[in-house]
Scaffold this motif. Structure first.
Motif, PDB file in Angstrom:
ATOM      1  N   GLN A 156       0.774  -1.121   0.077  1.00  0.00           N
ATOM      2  CA  GLN A 156      -0.101  -0.016   0.131  1.00  0.00           C
ATOM      3  C   GLN A 156       0.986   1.175   0.093  1.00  0.00           C
ATOM      4  O   GLN A 156       0.525   2.135  -0.630  1.00  0.00           O
ATOM      5  CB  GLN A 156      -0.844  -0.007   1.294  1.00  0.00           C
ATOM      6  N   ALA A 157       1.870   1.171   0.818  1.00  0.00           N
ATOM      7  CA  ALA A 157       2.798   2.505   0.944  1.00  0.00           C
ATOM      8  C   ALA A 157       3.594   2.682  -0.543  1.00  0.00           C
ATOM      9  O   ALA A 157       3.373   3.910  -1.061  1.00  0.00           O
ATOM     10  CB  ALA A 157       4.160   2.156   1.816  1.00  0.00           C
ATOM     11  N   HIS A 158       3.782   1.717  -1.275  1.00  0.00           N
ATOM     12  CA  HIS A 158       4.459   1.798  -2.629  1.00  0.00           C
ATOM     13  C   HIS A 158       3.334   2.352  -3.405  1.00  0.00           C
ATOM     14  O   HIS A 158       3.569   3.196  -4.505  1.00  0.00           O
ATOM     15  CB  HIS A 158       4.787   0.577  -3.146  1.00  0.00           C
ATOM     16  N   GLU A 159       2.089   1.859  -3.541  1.00  0.00           N
ATOM     17  CA  GLU A 159       0.768   2.492  -4.227  1.00  0.00           C
ATOM     18  C   GLU A 159       0.817   3.880  -3.975  1.00  0.00           C
ATOM     19  O   GLU A 159       0.151   4.455  -4.907  1.00  0.00           O
ATOM     20  CB  GLU A 159      -0.364   1.494  -3.943  1.00  0.00           C
ATOM     21  N   HIS A 160       0.938   4.358  -2.817  1.00  0.00           N
ATOM     22  CA  HIS A 160       1.139   5.718  -2.405  1.00  0.00           C
ATOM     23  C   HIS A 160       2.302   6.655  -2.865  1.00  0.00           C
ATOM     24  O   HIS A 160       2.233   7.666  -2.688  1.00  0.00           O
ATOM     25  CB  HIS A 160       0.452   6.105  -0.927  1.00  0.00           C
ATOM     26  N   GLY A 161       3.352   5.897  -3.413  1.00  0.00           N
ATOM     27  CA  GLY A 161       4.532   6.658  -3.872  1.00  0.00           C
ATOM     28  C   GLY A 161       5.361   6.657  -2.668  1.00  0.00           C
ATOM     29  O   GLY A 161       6.186   7.547  -2.592  1.00  0.00           O
ATOM     30  N   ILE A 162       5.173   6.105  -1.538  1.00  0.00           N
ATOM     31  CA  ILE A 162       5.982   6.179  -0.097  1.00  0.00           C
ATOM     32  C   ILE A 162       7.211   4.882  -0.380  1.00  0.00           C
ATOM     33  O   ILE A 162       6.884   3.921  -0.589  1.00  0.00           O
ATOM     34  CB  ILE A 162       5.156   5.682   1.006  1.00  0.00           C
ATOM     35  N   THR A 163       8.202   5.370  -0.085  1.00  0.00           N
ATOM     36  CA  THR A 163       9.312   4.397   0.003  1.00  0.00           C
ATOM     37  C   THR A 163       9.202   3.662   1.273  1.00  0.00           C
ATOM     38  O   THR A 163       8.960   4.478   2.268  1.00  0.00           O
ATOM     39  CB  THR A 163      10.794   4.837  -0.270  1.00  0.00           C
ATOM     40  N   THR A 164      10.028   2.543   1.489  1.00  0.00           N
ATOM     41  CA  THR A 164      10.093   1.829   2.615  1.00  0.00           C
ATOM     42  C   THR A 164      11.160   1.341   3.265  1.00  0.00           C
ATOM     43  O   THR A 164      11.918   1.056   2.392  1.00  0.00           O
ATOM     44  CB  THR A 164       8.938   0.577   2.571  1.00  0.00           C
ATOM     45  N   SER A 165      11.295   0.786   4.463  1.00  0.00           N
ATOM     46  CA  SER A 165      12.577   0.097   4.916  1.00  0.00           C
ATOM     47  C   SER A 165      12.098  -0.564   6.329  1.00  0.00           C
ATOM     48  O   SER A 165      11.037  -0.481   6.763  1.00  0.00           O
ATOM     49  CB  SER A 165      13.650   1.323   5.368  1.00  0.00           C
ATOM     50  N   MET A 166      12.973  -1.432   6.527  1.00  0.00           N
ATOM     51  CA  MET A 166      12.691  -2.492   7.877  1.00  0.00           C
ATOM     52  C   MET A 166      13.763  -2.504   8.416  1.00  0.00           C
ATOM     53  O   MET A 166      14.900  -2.820   7.931  1.00  0.00           O
ATOM     54  CB  MET A 166      11.825  -3.508   7.319  1.00  0.00           C
ATOM     55  N   ASP A 167      13.718  -2.603   9.748  1.00  0.00           N
ATOM     56  CA  ASP A 167      15.033  -2.865  10.611  1.00  0.00           C
ATOM     57  C   ASP A 167      14.392  -4.415  11.437  1.00  0.00           C
ATOM     58  O   ASP A 167      13.363  -4.388  11.468  1.00  0.00           O
ATOM     59  CB  ASP A 167      15.383  -1.990  11.636  1.00  0.00           C
ATOM     60  N   ALA A 168      15.297  -5.208  11.433  1.00  0.00           N
ATOM     61  CA  ALA A 168      14.950  -6.458  12.061  1.00  0.00           C
ATOM     62  C   ALA A 168      15.547  -6.761  13.511  1.00  0.00           C
ATOM     63  O   ALA A 168      16.670  -6.115  14.008  1.00  0.00           O
ATOM     64  CB  ALA A 168      15.292  -7.763  11.340  1.00  0.00           C
ATOM     65  N   SER A 169      15.019  -7.615  14.270  1.00  0.00           N
ATOM     66  CA  SER A 169      15.331  -8.165  15.572  1.00  0.00           C
ATOM     67  C   SER A 169      15.450  -9.502  15.404  1.00  0.00           C
ATOM     68  O   SER A 169      14.981 -10.376  14.524  1.00  0.00           O
ATOM     69  CB  SER A 169      14.395  -7.870  16.637  1.00  0.00           C
TER      70      SER A 169
END
Length: 316
Positions: A156-169
């Motif tokens: 959904q974020a990409h569909e709104h033109g928003i870039t994404t990232s994630m950090d993990a544990s």
């Protein structure tokens, strides 16, 4: 419009420093120091990003209690906006962190806190989709958001033109790549620790790990190497940079969160890959100079001054 929304774990931490490793074999010890302060991956990243000049919103789940009020006060002081969901039947996570004589941390968590309840329905869409970038700071620690719900959110974020990232544990369930396989095709930036990356890729070899992640069309990939620094790549160029911290860290709590936040601040400000890694490394070094996961996170001048002192230059 925000520059970035950080979502994930929010905690109120109690830290005891100078704890010997043989604690469990003896009757008790007197800590060398004591700090009580906000923490949690999303809060740590949000505070660092706000101090670095990014318009930042933080999302998570807390209780309607004094700990939550203190977390919100720390976010406000840093310049970040709080969109923490407050539940009347939920307790704010309040872990105890024991810091040994080398600066390494050991956490004691209480089960059933707000972080285990955080889900997509607690995220305000009017904020979530009015940002340039979405960062999920606590993958593997959010049982109601991990996996398919996070994949849908990133899509959904990409569909709104928003870039994404994630950090993990660390993934205590042992699923590792199975848990992120649907998420990573919709992720632009992923920088796990070496311990996490090796479990995802099934290899201890840096080149093999990088090759494994090259198939997912990430914009940037990296591996946090602890005291050895960081490795980053866009799969065309690659850099391995040493840690900018000299000596034994006072406290490593929050260093990884602060690195990622610094990296993202550089990314949002238009700096190149190597410069983003330097900005992240500088912020991590600043955080490690005092007890607490975000207490000594620097502003833009602090970060760039440290980079200059190390003989480095950041460029766009």
């Amino acid at each position: 419009m925000y520059d970035i929304v950080c979502a994930g774990i929010a905690t109120w931490d109690t830290l005891f420093s100078g704890i010997p490793e043989e604690l469990m074999d003896i009757d008790g010890v007197t800590a060398k120091g004591y700090v009580s302060a906000s923490g949690g991956d999303a809060v740590n990243a949000g505070i660092s990003l706000a101090r670095l000049g990014c318009k930042t919103a933080v999302m998570g789940c807390v209780g309607n209690d004094s700990f939550a009020q203190r977390i919100e006060a720390d976010l406000k002081a840093a310049g970040a906006d709080s969109y923490l969901y407050k539940g009347s039947q939920i307790n704010t996570a309040a872990p105890v962190i024991l810091i040994d004589e080398t600066g390494e941390r050991h956490l004691v968590r209480v089960p059933g806190n707000g972080n285990t309840q955080f889900c997509r329905e607690m995220m305000d869409d009017t904020v979530l989709f009015h940002t340039r970038h979405l960062h999920i700071a606590s993958v593997n620690m959010l049982p109601k958001l991990d996996g398919a719900p996070l994949a849908k959110l990133f899509q959904q974020a990409h569909e709104h033109g928003i870039t994404t990232s994630m950090d993990a544990s660390g993934d205590k369930s042992g699923q590792w790549f199975a848990k992120i396989k649907d998420v990573i095709p919709h992720c632009d930036i992923f920088i796990p620790s070496f311990q996490e990356a090796r479990m995802y890729a099934g290899s201890d070899n840096l080149k093999e790990i990088t090759h494994f992640f090259s198939q997912f069309h990430l914009k940037y990939f990296g591996i946090k190497l602890g005291a050895k620094g960081v490795y980053v790549t866009d799969f065309k160029e690659e850099y391995t940079l040493p840690s900018l911290y000299e000596g034994i860290p006072v406290d490593t709590t929050g260093a990884g969160d602060s690195f990622f936040a610094g990296f993202l601040a550089g990314y949002l400000k238009g700096y190149n890959l190597r410069s983003c890694a330097l900005i992240g490394s500088a912020q991590a070094a600043l955080v490690m100079r005092s007890y607490g996961a975000n207490v000594s996170a620097g502003n833009w001048n602090d970060v760039t001054s440290l980079i200059t002192q190390k003989g480095e230059i950041i460029t766009k």
